[in-house]
Design a protein around this motif. Structure first.
Motif, PDB file in Angstrom:
ATOM      1  N   VAL A 160       0.496  -4.729  20.028  1.00 55.11           N
ATOM      2  CA  VAL A 160       0.707  -4.108  19.399  1.00 55.11           C
ATOM      3  C   VAL A 160       0.502  -3.395  18.002  1.00 55.11           C
ATOM      4  O   VAL A 160       0.497  -2.946  17.801  1.00 55.11           O
ATOM      5  N   HIS A 161      -1.174  -3.791  18.331  1.00 58.42           N
ATOM      6  CA  HIS A 161      -2.143  -2.698  17.446  1.00 58.42           C
ATOM      7  C   HIS A 161      -2.839  -1.949  17.575  1.00 58.42           C
ATOM      8  O   HIS A 161      -3.091  -2.638  18.539  1.00 58.42           O
ATOM      9  N   SER A 162      -3.164  -0.901  17.424  1.00 57.14           N
ATOM     10  CA  SER A 162      -4.566  -0.233  17.909  1.00 57.14           C
ATOM     11  C   SER A 162      -5.389   0.324  17.212  1.00 57.14           C
ATOM     12  O   SER A 162      -5.063   0.781  16.058  1.00 57.14           O
ATOM     13  N   SER A 163      -6.649  -0.040  17.839  1.00 57.86           N
ATOM     14  CA  SER A 163      -7.645   0.978  17.159  1.00 57.86           C
ATOM     15  C   SER A 163      -7.956  -0.007  16.134  1.00 57.86           C
ATOM     16  O   SER A 163      -7.596   0.643  14.334  1.00 57.86           O
ATOM     17  N   THR A 164      -7.911  -1.124  15.734  1.00 52.68           N
ATOM     18  CA  THR A 164      -7.702  -2.307  14.485  1.00 52.68           C
ATOM     19  C   THR A 164      -8.686  -2.995  14.726  1.00 52.68           C
ATOM     20  O   THR A 164      -9.490  -3.077  16.007  1.00 52.68           O
ATOM     21  N   ASP A 165      -9.536  -3.326  13.417  1.00 60.56           N
ATOM     22  CA  ASP A 165     -10.474  -4.281  13.480  1.00 60.56           C
ATOM     23  C   ASP A 165     -10.210  -5.449  13.086  1.00 60.56           C
ATOM     24  O   ASP A 165      -9.036  -5.725  12.155  1.00 60.56           O
ATOM     25  N   ILE A 166     -10.708  -6.998  13.642  1.00 65.15           N
ATOM     26  CA  ILE A 166     -10.259  -8.169  12.957  1.00 65.15           C
ATOM     27  C   ILE A 166     -11.512  -8.596  12.306  1.00 65.15           C
ATOM     28  O   ILE A 166     -12.377  -8.447  13.086  1.00 65.15           O
ATOM     29  N   GLY A 167     -11.851  -9.217  11.129  1.00 63.26           N
ATOM     30  CA  GLY A 167     -12.496 -10.079  10.532  1.00 63.26           C
ATOM     31  C   GLY A 167     -12.831 -10.643   9.587  1.00 63.26           C
ATOM     32  O   GLY A 167     -11.236 -10.952   9.808  1.00 63.26           O
ATOM     33  N   PHE A 168     -13.067 -10.672   7.964  1.00 67.24           N
ATOM     34  CA  PHE A 168     -13.214 -11.554   7.369  1.00 67.24           C
ATOM     35  C   PHE A 168     -13.678 -10.823   6.354  1.00 67.24           C
ATOM     36  O   PHE A 168     -14.011 -10.093   6.511  1.00 67.24           O
ATOM     37  N   VAL A 169     -12.222 -11.090   5.282  1.00 63.00           N
ATOM     38  CA  VAL A 169     -13.249 -10.447   4.381  1.00 63.00           C
ATOM     39  C   VAL A 169     -12.794 -11.916   2.776  1.00 63.00           C
ATOM     40  O   VAL A 169     -11.761 -12.675   2.736  1.00 63.00           O
ATOM     41  N   GLY A 170     -14.418 -11.973   2.753  1.00 65.17           N
ATOM     42  CA  GLY A 170     -14.678 -13.695   2.091  1.00 65.17           C
ATOM     43  C   GLY A 170     -13.723 -14.883   2.897  1.00 65.17           C
ATOM     44  O   GLY A 170     -14.074 -14.316   4.414  1.00 65.17           O
ATOM     45  N   VAL A 171     -13.072 -15.512   2.441  1.00 68.40           N
ATOM     46  CA  VAL A 171     -12.636 -17.013   4.224  1.00 68.40           C
ATOM     47  C   VAL A 171     -12.147 -16.410   4.399  1.00 68.40           C
ATOM     48  O   VAL A 171     -10.600 -17.235   5.483  1.00 68.40           O
ATOM     49  N   MET A 172     -10.849 -14.885   4.208  1.00 65.69           N
ATOM     50  CA  MET A 172      -9.072 -14.543   4.971  1.00 65.69           C
ATOM     51  C   MET A 172     -10.061 -14.217   6.353  1.00 65.69           C
ATOM     52  O   MET A 172     -10.237 -12.691   5.980  1.00 65.69           O
ATOM     53  N   PRO A 173      -8.784 -14.535   7.189  1.00 65.24           N
ATOM     54  CA  PRO A 173      -8.900 -13.700   8.758  1.00 65.24           C
ATOM     55  C   PRO A 173      -8.149 -12.327   8.053  1.00 65.24           C
ATOM     56  O   PRO A 173      -7.380 -12.267   7.955  1.00 65.24           O
ATOM     57  N   VAL A 174      -8.613 -11.364   8.487  1.00 65.43           N
ATOM     58  CA  VAL A 174      -8.038  -9.711   8.392  1.00 65.43           C
ATOM     59  C   VAL A 174      -7.867  -9.156   9.819  1.00 65.43           C
ATOM     60  O   VAL A 174      -9.240  -8.862  10.331  1.00 65.43           O
ATOM     61  N   ARG A 175      -6.957  -8.028  10.210  1.00 62.47           N
ATOM     62  CA  ARG A 175      -6.657  -6.739  10.712  1.00 62.47           C
ATOM     63  C   ARG A 175      -6.612  -5.836   9.669  1.00 62.47           C
ATOM     64  O   ARG A 175      -6.451  -6.239   8.834  1.00 62.47           O
ATOM     65  N   SER A 176      -7.449  -4.930  10.073  1.00 65.27           N
ATOM     66  CA  SER A 176      -7.927  -3.649   9.513  1.00 65.27           C
ATOM     67  C   SER A 176      -8.597  -2.877  10.255  1.00 65.27           C
ATOM     68  O   SER A 176      -8.505  -2.776  11.664  1.00 65.27           O
ATOM     69  N   SER A 177      -8.036  -1.687   9.754  1.00 65.58           N
ATOM     70  CA  SER A 177      -8.396   0.244  10.333  1.00 65.58           C
ATOM     71  C   SER A 177      -9.490   0.317  10.171  1.00 65.58           C
ATOM     72  O   SER A 177     -10.015  -0.651   9.034  1.00 65.58           O
ATOM     73  N   PRO A 178      -9.572   1.004  11.485  1.00 65.05           N
ATOM     74  CA  PRO A 178     -11.330   1.051  11.005  1.00 65.05           C
ATOM     75  C   PRO A 178     -12.563   1.844  10.226  1.00 65.05           C
ATOM     76  O   PRO A 178     -11.516   2.709   9.356  1.00 65.05           O
ATOM     77  N   GLU A 179     -13.387   1.686   9.645  1.00 67.46           N
ATOM     78  CA  GLU A 179     -13.987   1.956   8.290  1.00 67.46           C
ATOM     79  C   GLU A 179     -14.079   3.155   8.307  1.00 67.46           C
ATOM     80  O   GLU A 179     -13.820   4.042   7.063  1.00 67.46           O
TER      81      GLU A 179
END
Length: 278
Positions: free
Chosen positions: A125-144
């Motif tokens: 589904v998603h290409s070149s994304t990072d998975i991690g946490f912002v505070g307690v929230m699980p998040v998918r994000s574009s790379p920094e």
């Protein structure tokens, strides 16, 4: 989080030196902590104002109006979620306030994200994304690195619907969320980018799982007896809340242990964030 997570958290606190304990734990902003007292027990959730500011403003407003007190969990699906927040207790009602525009995505800045994993172009589904946490929230994000070429110095990101995540219920149209919300019992990634996540349970996920199931739930339905922001609870009654910092060494060790345990089957939703409630 689940009772086991609380026990693990307490054990970690006892085993660690005082200096480590200070750096590994944080105290959430009490104006962003939701305390839901139900007939099955207490649920405590930390909200994520950076991710869904308008939805959280709505939740705070309705909580301070005592709008949610006494409302039932009218639709509860065992491997999915507990839905509540309707004054009609049947899924047809809402508040007198206007409906909300969706906040399916948000912009995150540098240093706000603990990266757990990356997904490359071969992901379905998603290409070149990072998975991690912002505070307690699980998040998918574009790379920094994308922040280097954006006008605001930020990158797009969105919350993931893992167990314990709070989401706003809506009708068919994306801009129809009003007062109803749900608490996740399980992982449902098909909700990602389709509903607004606005917080996560940090204590009482076992209570979430005790809520009586049904579509609709047959009487008697479980109910929210009283819903308050932690900041509005009198000091003498207010629980002391601490959450493991997702940027801490202790949390990174917890994540690595879970990744080693699960191997290729690892999912960010496998990670529970320890909390201490006193």
């Amino acid at each position: 989080m689940k009772h086991a997570a609380l026990i693990a958290a307490a054990a970690l606190a006892c085993a660690a030196p005082a200096t480590a304990q200070t750096s590994d734990w944080r105290t959430p902003d009490p104006s962003s902590v939701l305390v839901i007292d139900t007939n099955q027990g207490r649920i405590i959730a930390e909200l994520a104002p950076d991710m869904a500011p308008n939805h959280i403003e709505r939740i705070r407003t309705l909580v301070q109006q005592h709008f949610y007190d006494g409302l039932t969990f009218f639709r509860v699906i065992g491997d999915f979620m507990d839905q509540t927040g309707d004054p009609q207790n049947n899924g047809t009602g809402g508040s007198t306030l206007p409906d909300l525009q969706p906040e399916f995505t948000f912009r995150r800045g540098p240093g706000s994200f603990y990266k757990v994993d990356s997904k490359g172009p071969d992901e379905e589904v998603h290409s070149s994304t990072d998975i991690g946490f912002v505070g307690v929230m699980p998040v998918r994000s574009s790379p920094e690195m994308q922040m280097m070429v954006t006008a605001d110095g930020k990158a797009p990101a969105w919350g993931l619907f893992c167990p314990g995540v709070l989401g706003m219920a809506r009708a068919a149209t994306p801009d129809s969320a009003n007062s109803q919300f749900f608490l996740m019992r399980d992982t449902k990634h098909d909700l990602d980018l389709n509903y607004t996540p606005f917080g996560r349970v940090i204590a009482g996920e076992d209570v979430v799982l005790k809520i009586k199931t049904g579509e609709p739930v047959p009487p008697p339905q479980d109910r929210m007896i009283k819903v308050r922001m932690l900041s509005d609870i009198p000091e003498k009654e207010r629980p002391k809340v601490q959450v493991m910092d997702t940027n801490s060494a202790a949390f990174k060790a917890l994540v690595e242990a879970e990744k080693a345990k699960k191997g290729g089957a690892f999912d960010i939703c496998d990670v529970e964030i320890p909390a201490q409630i006193k």
